[in-house]
Design a protein around this motif. Structure first.
Motif, PDB file in Angstrom:
ATOM      1  N   UNK A   1       0.838  -1.209   0.000  1.00  0.00           N
ATOM      2  CA  UNK A   1       0.000   0.000   0.000  1.00  0.00           C
ATOM      3  C   UNK A   1       0.872   1.258   0.000  1.00  0.00           C
ATOM      4  N   UNK A   2       1.915   1.272   0.832  1.00  0.00           N
ATOM      5  CA  UNK A   2       2.817   2.424   0.898  1.00  0.00           C
ATOM      6  C   UNK A   2       3.520   2.615  -0.444  1.00  0.00           C
ATOM      7  N   UNK A   3       3.976   1.507  -1.033  1.00  0.00           N
ATOM      8  CA  UNK A   3       4.643   1.605  -2.339  1.00  0.00           C
ATOM      9  C   UNK A   3       3.696   2.136  -3.409  1.00  0.00           C
ATOM     10  N   UNK A   4       2.439   1.686  -3.385  1.00  0.00           N
ATOM     11  CA  UNK A   4       1.468   2.180  -4.358  1.00  0.00           C
ATOM     12  C   UNK A   4       1.219   3.668  -4.159  1.00  0.00           C
ATOM     13  N   UNK A   5       1.139   4.065  -2.902  1.00  0.00           N
ATOM     14  CA  UNK A   5       0.938   5.482  -2.600  1.00  0.00           C
ATOM     15  C   UNK A   5       2.125   6.306  -3.092  1.00  0.00           C
ATOM     16  N   UNK A   6       3.339   5.810  -2.809  1.00  0.00           N
ATOM     17  CA  UNK A   6       4.540   6.509  -3.275  1.00  0.00           C
ATOM     18  C   UNK A   6       4.585   6.544  -4.802  1.00  0.00           C
ATOM     19  N   UNK A   7       4.182   5.461  -5.424  1.00  0.00           N
ATOM     20  CA  UNK A   7       4.159   5.403  -6.886  1.00  0.00           C
ATOM     21  C   UNK A   7       3.191   6.441  -7.452  1.00  0.00           C
ATOM     22  N   UNK A   8       2.046   6.588  -6.797  1.00  0.00           N
ATOM     23  CA  UNK A   8       1.075   7.600  -7.253  1.00  0.00           C
ATOM     24  C   UNK A   8       1.679   9.003  -7.142  1.00  0.00           C
ATOM     25  N   UNK A   9       2.340   9.272  -6.005  1.00  0.00           N
ATOM     26  CA  UNK A   9       2.983  10.588  -5.830  1.00  0.00           C
ATOM     27  C   UNK A   9       4.072  10.796  -6.879  1.00  0.00           C
ATOM     28  N   UNK A  10       4.822   9.754  -7.159  1.00  0.00           N
ATOM     29  CA  UNK A  10       5.878   9.846  -8.163  1.00  0.00           C
ATOM     30  C   UNK A  10       5.280  10.145  -9.536  1.00  0.00           C
ATOM     31  N   UNK A  11       4.181   9.469  -9.862  1.00  0.00           N
ATOM     32  CA  UNK A  11       3.541   9.719 -11.156  1.00  0.00           C
ATOM     33  C   UNK A  11       3.022  11.159 -11.232  1.00  0.00           C
ATOM     34  N   UNK A  12       2.479  11.670 -10.118  1.00  0.00           N
ATOM     35  CA  UNK A  12       2.005  13.062 -10.086  1.00  0.00           C
ATOM     36  C   UNK A  12       3.176  14.013 -10.310  1.00  0.00           C
ATOM     37  N   UNK A  13       4.303  13.696  -9.636  1.00  0.00           N
ATOM     38  CA  UNK A  13       5.485  14.540  -9.809  1.00  0.00           C
ATOM     39  C   UNK A  13       5.956  14.520 -11.259  1.00  0.00           C
ATOM     40  N   UNK A  14       5.932  13.364 -11.887  1.00  0.00           N
ATOM     41  CA  UNK A  14       6.360  13.271 -13.295  1.00  0.00           C
ATOM     42  C   UNK A  14       5.434  14.071 -14.204  1.00  0.00           C
ATOM     43  N   UNK A  15       4.130  13.974 -13.920  1.00  0.00           N
ATOM     44  CA  UNK A  15       3.179  14.739 -14.729  1.00  0.00           C
ATOM     45  C   UNK A  15       3.443  16.235 -14.583  1.00  0.00           C
ATOM     46  N   UNK A  16       3.701  16.648 -13.333  1.00  0.00           N
ATOM     47  CA  UNK A  16       3.983  18.069 -13.094  1.00  0.00           C
ATOM     48  C   UNK A  16       5.281  18.474 -13.775  1.00  0.00           C
ATOM     49  N   UNK A  17       6.242  17.552 -13.735  1.00  0.00           N
ATOM     50  CA  UNK A  17       7.534  17.854 -14.368  1.00  0.00           C
ATOM     51  C   UNK A  17       7.347  17.992 -15.871  1.00  0.00           C
ATOM     52  N   UNK A  18       6.502  17.136 -16.444  1.00  0.00           N
ATOM     53  CA  UNK A  18       6.251  17.215 -17.881  1.00  0.00           C
ATOM     54  C   UNK A  18       5.540  18.522 -18.242  1.00  0.00           C
ATOM     55  N   UNK A  19       4.657  18.977 -17.340  1.00  0.00           N
ATOM     56  CA  UNK A  19       3.945  20.228 -17.592  1.00  0.00           C
ATOM     57  C   UNK A  19       4.839  21.416 -17.303  1.00  0.00           C
ATOM     58  N   UNK A  20       5.884  21.155 -16.510  1.00  0.00           N
ATOM     59  CA  UNK A  20       6.821  22.234 -16.201  1.00  0.00           C
ATOM     60  C   UNK A  20       6.396  23.090 -15.038  1.00  0.00           C
ATOM     61  N   UNK A  21       5.588  22.552 -14.162  1.00  0.00           N
ATOM     62  CA  UNK A  21       5.145  23.334 -13.005  1.00  0.00           C
ATOM     63  C   UNK A  21       5.881  22.840 -11.763  1.00  0.00           C
ATOM     64  N   UNK A  22       5.965  23.732 -10.779  1.00  0.00           N
ATOM     65  CA  UNK A  22       6.611  23.376  -9.508  1.00  0.00           C
ATOM     66  C   UNK A  22       5.575  23.308  -8.383  1.00  0.00           C
ATOM     67  N   UNK A  23       4.292  23.235  -8.735  1.00  0.00           N
ATOM     68  CA  UNK A  23       3.237  23.179  -7.706  1.00  0.00           C
ATOM     69  C   UNK A  23       3.127  21.762  -7.169  1.00  0.00           C
ATOM     70  N   UNK A  24       3.670  21.544  -5.993  1.00  0.00           N
ATOM     71  CA  UNK A  24       3.628  20.200  -5.367  1.00  0.00           C
ATOM     72  C   UNK A  24       2.756  20.299  -4.146  1.00  0.00           C
TER      73      UNK A  24
END
Length: 101
Positions: free
Chosen positions: A77-100
């Motif tokens: 469960x923790x790994x899945x949660x971390x994976x979701x956060x990582x995917x969100x960070x990647x999406x934000x990185x692709x969009x070029x935003x720093x809003x975390x």
């Protein structure tokens, strides 16, 4: 007459001794039978104790296994949660935003 009395007393004594021997033999057989029953009961109790020990060991093993499964599920469960956060960070990185969050 005294011979007849002595003969009767002798017969009574012989009969009394025979009855005592018969009673002793019967009590001995009963004691032996009771001993056999006690041995049988003891074997049953030992068998039941052995079964109880095996059940306790199986229960202990099951508890340990259940704890391990719960720990793995929590890590998953923790790994899945971390994976979701990582995917969100990647999406934000692709969009070029720093809003975390």
């Amino acid at each position: 007459q005294s011979l007849a009395v002595m003969d009767r007393i002798g017969n009574d004594v012989i009969r009394g001794v025979q009855e005592a021997q018969d009673k002793l033999e019967e009590e001995s057989e009963q004691a032996h039978s009771a001993g056999d029953r006690m041995k049988h009961c003891l074997r049953q109790v030992q068998s039941e104790r052995d079964t109880a020990v095996r059940l306790l060991e199986a229960d202990q093993h099951m508890r340990i296994t259940t704890e391990k499964i719960q720990e793995r599920e929590e890590r998953k469960r923790v790994l899945q949660e971390l994976n979701c956060h990582l995917m969100e960070l990647r999406k934000m990185e692709e969009k070029g935003t720093d809003d975390i969050d």
